[in-house]
Scaffold this motif. Structure first.
Motif, PDB file in Angstrom:
ATOM      1  N   GLY A 226      -7.600  11.429   4.722  1.00  0.00           N
ATOM      2  CA  GLY A 226      -7.861  10.225   3.859  1.00  0.00           C
ATOM      3  C   GLY A 226      -8.817  10.978   2.762  1.00  0.00           C
TER       4      GLY A 226
ATOM      5  N   ASN B  63      -7.028   6.177   0.802  1.00  0.00           N
ATOM      6  CA  ASN B  63      -7.869   6.362   2.053  1.00  0.00           C
ATOM      7  C   ASN B  63      -7.129   5.826   2.785  1.00  0.00           C
ATOM      8  N   LYS B  64      -6.783   4.295   3.136  1.00  0.00           N
ATOM      9  CA  LYS B  64      -5.671   3.974   4.001  1.00  0.00           C
ATOM     10  C   LYS B  64      -4.743   4.187   4.313  1.00  0.00           C
TER      11      LYS B  64
ATOM     12  N   ASP C 172       0.839  -1.019   0.094  1.00  0.00           N
ATOM     13  CA  ASP C 172       0.102  -0.264   0.225  1.00  0.00           C
ATOM     14  C   ASP C 172       0.986   1.341  -0.266  1.00  0.00           C
TER      15      ASP C 172
ATOM     16  N   ASP D 174      -9.488   3.099  -1.600  1.00  0.00           N
ATOM     17  CA  ASP D 174      -9.131   2.490  -0.155  1.00  0.00           C
ATOM     18  C   ASP D 174      -8.287   2.311  -0.208  1.00  0.00           C
ATOM     19  N   ARG D 175      -7.016   1.926  -0.928  1.00  0.00           N
ATOM     20  CA  ARG D 175      -5.763   2.024  -0.533  1.00  0.00           C
ATOM     21  C   ARG D 175      -4.832   3.051   0.125  1.00  0.00           C
TER      22      ARG D 175
ATOM     23  N   LYS E  51      -9.701   6.069   7.591  1.00  0.00           N
ATOM     24  CA  LYS E  51     -10.207   5.245   8.837  1.00  0.00           C
ATOM     25  C   LYS E  51     -10.497   6.279  10.295  1.00  0.00           C
TER      26      LYS E  51
END
Length: 772
Positions: free
Chosen positions: A116, A105-106, A42, A102-103, A111
């Motif tokens: 993000g 944002n992580k 990631d 998603d990666r 989270k």
């Protein structure tokens, strides 16, 4: 996303390579391939995509262009998919894109809810769920904020007005060429072909007619553009572009062979789309090539085709500079062209390769970002399961060439002609099963041991052997009359715009209209030319089945004479049809089939003729004793003279009534319905070998055998009849299996008349009733 941090979007091979065997479906066939995936962490992924973000805000706004390819899969239990290959591709693209977001944002701390990706803005001309999304196909995205759809753009004059088929000689509510795929399926069913996906050859056989119609109008448009350019009223000499969207690679290959490569199997192809050495005016873009083009990877040919598509309609390179990548491809080509024994054509790199393209045959959709403005004609040769797909296909032709205003301050009207894309004002969706299917009775059909006296055996004919003949003859009694009927295959169609003169959307309303027909094409075709094409194709077909028998130079002149006679005596033009229309499919294939199926070999001493090829031993025989199967179809149980316990009926009345006739008539010793029995008769249609299953086999009191077909609609029954007569003649010459004859009947009453005509066969007054 074509550019990331200054790097063009190509396949990225970063991280740890992992190779595994995967199963893919290519054109409906499952194949195993080795696939190498590069597993990137990631952190490395975000570093590559976003670069060094030190000192920057930990929050990001994402703008998704073509957002109908960016979504999370739904959980629809049974999604109806018409095109699994496209659905799988859509699913893969969407999954990869959302996974990447998603990666990101992580890694940016999404989270926590404060960092993000804080906002995604989706932009799409078609904000609907597509096939493979796991959602209801055609359903709008529930997060739509503002929608100015294609129909709004058409009504506002911001795009070209699509001209759609409005009426034709069939008189149907929907003209035949409004949805070509469904029309082809209906024609094949009428011929007696099994339901299901039509073969590529069958699609082209019927699609040749609408392609020819639209090509005539394309030629008119091209001449108009050329005149405007010569008069300096048009800036570019680029021709209009004709797009054909196909179901799969095999169909695209068949269409390309006919249009671009001179394959005459489907009759006369429009000359304007024929490729010549050094002049490629028709290009084919397969699904695999399309993916390679979009990814920037692949072979030199795939990369060359990318430049072809990017320069369609352009007379010069942007900025006047030849791209280095294209220059390298051309240099490699020209090095081969310089070799003494090479047939490779030299290419001028300064000329954009898409400048002279006239026709594009595509499997997958052309890239959504493709911005060619010269597309004027579109034909769809594929099923359309949603309005979204129709909009995507039609949208390839709707980009305007200019936005000039008329004297009254309105945009000057531009239009695009569309056949085979069922574009509606009211979106439609795929519908699955309308309700639960009730349980149906299962019947066991088998040979009754105690009724073995009614057993019928027959030979298995695999083909025919020639006796060493030196010529052919034609049996004109086996050549049916070919009706050129515009009620069945329209030779013209009325095109109307979706926008009326007062600016309102209306699919088949008043307003400007035009008629597509074959008038100009007919002026350039002579009957002699048609006869020559039919004879040439028939010669090739005959020699395929009878190799090394008659030299081509002896066979062709004879078949040319037969072809002329066929045009003179066996064509029945109806309405506005003319004999030269036999140069176009489906009539061309029907004429060739009729000619070839009626030919018979002539032996040296005329004492022999072709014999049936029957395998030795048990493989060469079939019997009613071998029947044993289960069915949910209707059955007729009152059978006395049949070895089988039941008669399976494929009709509501007629086959049951025919079974009754056979069971009660004194001339009949035994009979059987030919279902799972194995009597299949070879015949040719559209250049392909087909197998025909007749209705009944009958054994008479004098040990003769009848093959009976009861068929109300003609369809391709005459072609099947020719094959059946050939089967009977070949088996009779063998001499080991009795005497066989074939009878094509229109009604069960005709069957009773046939049986009564047999010597000694007139029965006592038995009443014929049509059994419900």
């Amino acid at each position: 996303m074509k550019d990331v941090n200054g790097v063009t979007a190509k396949v990225v091979k970063r991280g740890v390579p992992v190779t595994k065997t995967v199963t893919k479906t290519i054109d409906g066939q499952k194949v195993e391939t080795q696939e190498t995936q590069y597993l990137e962490s990631d952190r490395a992924f975000v570093q590559r995509v976003l670069g060094n973000r030190r000192g920057r805000s930990p929050t990001v706004m994402v703008m998704n262009d073509e957002a109908h390819h960016a979504y999370r899969r739904g959980d629809v239990a049974e999604e109806v998919v018409l095109d699994k290959e496209m659905a799988d591709r859509n699913d893969r693209e969407a999954t990869v894109w959302i996974d990447g977001l998603d990666r990101i944002n992580k890694m940016l701390g999404g989270k926590t809810g404060r960092n993000g990706i804080r906002l995604c803005v989706d932009m799409s001309a078609t904000p609907f769920y597509i096939q493979g999304s796991g959602n209801e196909v055609g359903k709008p995205f529930p997060w739509i904020v503002s929608d100015f759809g294609l129909l709004d753009a058409i009504e506002a004059g911001m795009v070209k007005i699509p001209m759609l088929p409005s009426a034709d000689a069939t008189g149907d509510e929907r003209p035949a060429y409004f949805n070509i795929w469904r029309w082809v399926q209906a024609q094949l069913l009428a011929e007696g072909s099994p339901a299901g996906e039509p073969a590529p050859q069958d699609v082209v056989r019927f699609a040749a007619q609408p392609i020819g119609l639209l090509a005539e109008e394309w030629e008119t448009t091209r001449n108009k553009w050329a005149d405007e350019f010569a008069a300096k009223r048009r800036r570019s000499p680029a021709p209009p572009v004709f797009i054909i969207v196909c179901r799969d690679t095999s169909l695209a290959k068949e269409v390309h062979g006919w249009l671009a490569e001179g394959n005459d199997a489907y009759g006369a192809a429009p000359e304007c789309f024929r490729n010549k050495p050094g002049q490629m005016v028709t290009v084919r873009i397969d699904s695999k090539v399309s993916e390679e083009i979009e990814s920037g990877s692949g072979s030199d040919e795939a990369r060359r085709l990318r430049f072809v598509l990017e320069t369609v309609g352009k007379t010069a390179w942007p900025g006047g500079k030849v791209p280095d990548e294209y220059a390298a491809i051309v240099a490699k080509n020209n090095a081969k062209a310089a070799e003494d024994d090479s047939d490779v054509v030299w290419i001028d790199p300064a000329i954009p390769p898409g400048r002279d393209v006239r026709c594009i045959i595509s499997v997958a959709m052309l890239s959504e970002g493709w911005d060619a403005t010269t597309v004027t004609h579109v034909i769809g040769l594929r099923p359309f399961g949603s309005q979204l797909l129709c909009e995507q296909v039609v949208g390839r032709a709707l980009r305007r060439t200019h936005y000039s205003m008329s004297d009254d301050g309105l945009l000057i009207v531009e239009d695009a002609s569309v056949l085979g894309v069922p574009f509606e004002l009211i979106p439609f969706k795929i519908s699955g099963t309308t309700g639960p299917i009730g349980e149906r009775e299962v019947n066991h059909v088998f040979a009754v041991e105690d009724k073995s006296v009614f057993e019928i055996t027959f030979p298995v004919v695999e083909g025919y052997d020639d006796p060493g003949h030196v010529g052919v003859e034609i049996d004109w009694n086996r050549v049916p009359t070919l009706e050129l009927n515009p009620m069945t295959v329209p030779d013209s169609t009325l095109m109307r715009p979706m926008v009326t003169q007062d600016g309102k959307l209306l699919p088949f309303g008043p307003g400007g209209s035009q008629v597509l027909d074959l008038a100009e094409w007919r002026q350039d075709i002579r009957e002699q030319h048609v006869a020559f094409r039919i004879a040439a194709q028939a010669t090739g077909r005959w020699l395929e089945e009878h190799p090394q028998t008659i030299p081509t130079h002896q066979l062709f002149p004879q078949l040319l004479g037969y072809a002329r006679a066929l045009l003179d005596t066996r064509l029945a033009p109806m309405g506005g049809r003319e004999k030269v229309d036999a140069a176009l499919d489906p009539y061309f294939s029907q004429a060739v089939d009729s000619l070839v199926n009626a030919l018979k070999p002539v032996a040296k001493e005329r004492s022999e003729a072709e014999k049936a090829r029957i395998p030795a031993g048990p493989a060469g025989m079939r019997s009613t004793a071998q029947v044993n199967f289960f069915t949910t179809r209707n059955v007729w149980g009152t059978v006395e003279k049949s070895h089988l316990n039941l008669c399976v009926a494929d009709t509501k009345k007629w086959e049951q009534s025919a079974a009754y006739c056979l069971d009660v008539h004194p001339s009949v010793i035994a009979w059987a319905k030919n279902d799972h029995l194995g009597l299949m008769i070879r015949y040719r249609k559209g250049g392909k070998v087909h197998h025909y299953v007749p209705d009944f086999i009958v054994r008479l009191a004098d040990e003769r055998y009848l093959i009976v077909e009861v068929k109300g609609e003609v369809g391709d029954a005459e072609l099947k009849k020719t094959g059946a007569l050939r089967w009977c003649a070949g088996v009779n010459r063998d001499g080991r299996f009795g005497q066989w004859s074939y009878h094509l009947l229109k009604t069960p009453v005709d069957l009773m008349k046939l049986l009564d005509s047999i010597p000694g066969g007139k029965q006592a007054p038995a009443k014929l009733t049509l059994v419900a």
